[in-house]
Design a protein around this motif. Structure first.
Motif, PDB file in Angstrom:
ATOM      1  N   ARG A  37      30.601  36.261  43.547  1.00 31.88           N
ATOM      2  CA  ARG A  37      30.782  36.858  42.693  1.00 31.88           C
ATOM      3  C   ARG A  37      33.095  36.869  43.547  1.00 31.88           C
ATOM      4  NH1 ARG A  37      31.008  37.764  38.019  1.00 31.88           N
ATOM      5  NH2 ARG A  37      31.570  39.716  38.813  1.00 31.88           N
ATOM      6  N   ASP A  63      32.459  43.896  44.266  1.00 30.09           N
ATOM      7  CA  ASP A  63      32.649  42.417  43.361  1.00 30.09           C
ATOM      8  C   ASP A  63      33.824  43.502  43.161  1.00 30.09           C
ATOM      9  OD1 ASP A  63      33.220  41.588  40.670  1.00 30.09           O
ATOM     10  OD2 ASP A  63      31.356  40.807  40.866  1.00 30.09           O
ATOM     11  N   PHE A  65      35.457  43.229  40.175  1.00 29.14           N
ATOM     12  CA  PHE A  65      35.421  43.037  38.827  1.00 29.14           C
ATOM     13  C   PHE A  65      34.534  44.545  38.708  1.00 29.14           C
ATOM     14  CE2 PHE A  65      36.724  38.737  38.686  1.00 29.14           C
ATOM     15  CZ  PHE A  65      38.339  39.147  38.544  1.00 29.14           C
ATOM     16  N   THR A  66      33.146  44.200  38.671  1.00 28.20           N
ATOM     17  CA  THR A  66      32.042  44.956  38.171  1.00 28.20           C
ATOM     18  C   THR A  66      32.006  45.890  39.820  1.00 28.20           C
ATOM     19  OG1 THR A  66      30.447  43.884  39.772  1.00 28.20           O
ATOM     20  CG2 THR A  66      30.986  43.043  37.230  1.00 28.20           C
ATOM     21  N   ASN A  67      32.956  46.503  40.954  1.00 29.83           N
ATOM     22  CA  ASN A  67      32.259  47.019  42.224  1.00 29.83           C
ATOM     23  C   ASN A  67      30.825  47.050  42.183  1.00 29.83           C
ATOM     24  OD1 ASN A  67      34.776  48.061  42.040  1.00 29.83           O
ATOM     25  ND2 ASN A  67      34.685  49.764  40.563  1.00 29.83           N
ATOM     26  N   LYS A  68      29.884  46.389  42.185  1.00 23.08           N
ATOM     27  CA  LYS A  68      28.702  45.894  42.868  1.00 23.08           C
ATOM     28  C   LYS A  68      28.631  45.416  44.463  1.00 23.08           C
ATOM     29  CE  LYS A  68      25.197  44.941  39.153  1.00 23.08           C
ATOM     30  NZ  LYS A  68      24.774  43.298  39.201  1.00 23.08           N
ATOM     31  N   SER A 118      35.059  52.234  32.126  1.00 25.91           N
ATOM     32  CA  SER A 118      35.215  53.246  33.336  1.00 25.91           C
ATOM     33  C   SER A 118      35.853  54.394  33.286  1.00 25.91           C
ATOM     34  CB  SER A 118      35.349  52.334  34.646  1.00 25.91           C
ATOM     35  OG  SER A 118      37.091  51.551  34.737  1.00 25.91           O
ATOM     36  N   GLU A 144      37.870  35.013  35.567  1.00 26.60           N
ATOM     37  CA  GLU A 144      37.502  36.398  34.551  1.00 26.60           C
ATOM     38  C   GLU A 144      38.800  36.884  34.860  1.00 26.60           C
ATOM     39  OE1 GLU A 144      34.113  38.622  35.951  1.00 26.60           O
ATOM     40  OE2 GLU A 144      33.416  36.760  37.047  1.00 26.60           O
ATOM     41  N   CYS A 146      40.624  41.367  34.964  1.00 27.91           N
ATOM     42  CA  CYS A 146      39.626  43.043  34.591  1.00 27.91           C
ATOM     43  C   CYS A 146      41.200  44.034  34.601  1.00 27.91           C
ATOM     44  CB  CYS A 146      39.132  43.708  34.852  1.00 27.91           C
ATOM     45  SG  CYS A 146      38.370  44.778  34.583  1.00 27.91           S
TER      46      CYS A 146
END
Length: 157
Positions: A37, A63, A65-68, A118, A144, A146
């Motif tokens: 990622r 990440d 895109f996902t903030n993980k 979000s 990807e 976003c």
């Protein structure tokens, strides 16, 4: 002779979505691929050279895109992938069924980007409902895309 089932309609250059970079050259607030990622590095620490000769670099990344949160460890002399990241700004034209209509600087309109799930997505919908002119910043990396930020359009027309 010639292969008739080849498709040349896309303009993909075939370039890699990432570039290799030595682990010791990576810096905090830079970008790196962790667990497949694209991530922004938020923490980095280097351990001492051990019995087997390599200093290890510990990285924590978020990440984009996902903030993980992802963590990884790599010997400082090894290479890690760094994603090619592109940021573009588009003018928001419309929102239909959760998808944004965005116009780029060249006048091309795209309607394939979903409103983010979000607080930013809620803010985009509120500003659109209030008929405010906003620019949406779109981050793209590794195939990807976003929306990551918005800002008020300045009146230059």
């Amino acid at each position: 002779m010639a292969d008739t089932d080849l498709d040349f309609t896309t303009g993909e250059s075939g370039a890699s979505a990432t570039i290799p970079m030595q682990c010791s050259a990576l810096r905090k607030n830079g970008y790196v691929v962790l667990k497949g990622r694209p991530c922004k590095i938020v923490e980095m620490s280097t351990s001492k050279t051990g019995k087997h000769g390599h200093a290890k670099v510990n990285m924590v990344g978020i990440d984009i895109f996902t903030n993980k949160k992802y963590e990884d460890m790599c010997p400082s002399t090894h290479n890690m992938d760094v994603p090619h990241i592109k940021r573009n700004e588009f003018q928001l034209l419309n929102i239909t069924d959760g998808f944004m209509s965005l116009m780029g600087d060249n006048g091309d309109v795209r309607e394939d980007l979903r409103v983010p799930d979000s607080d930013l997505g809620k803010e985009i919908e509120q500003k659109f409902a209030a008929s405010e002119d906003i620019l949406v910043s779109v981050l793209s990396a590794m195939g990807e895309e976003c929306a990551v930020a918005i800002k008020q359009m300045t009146g230059g027309k």
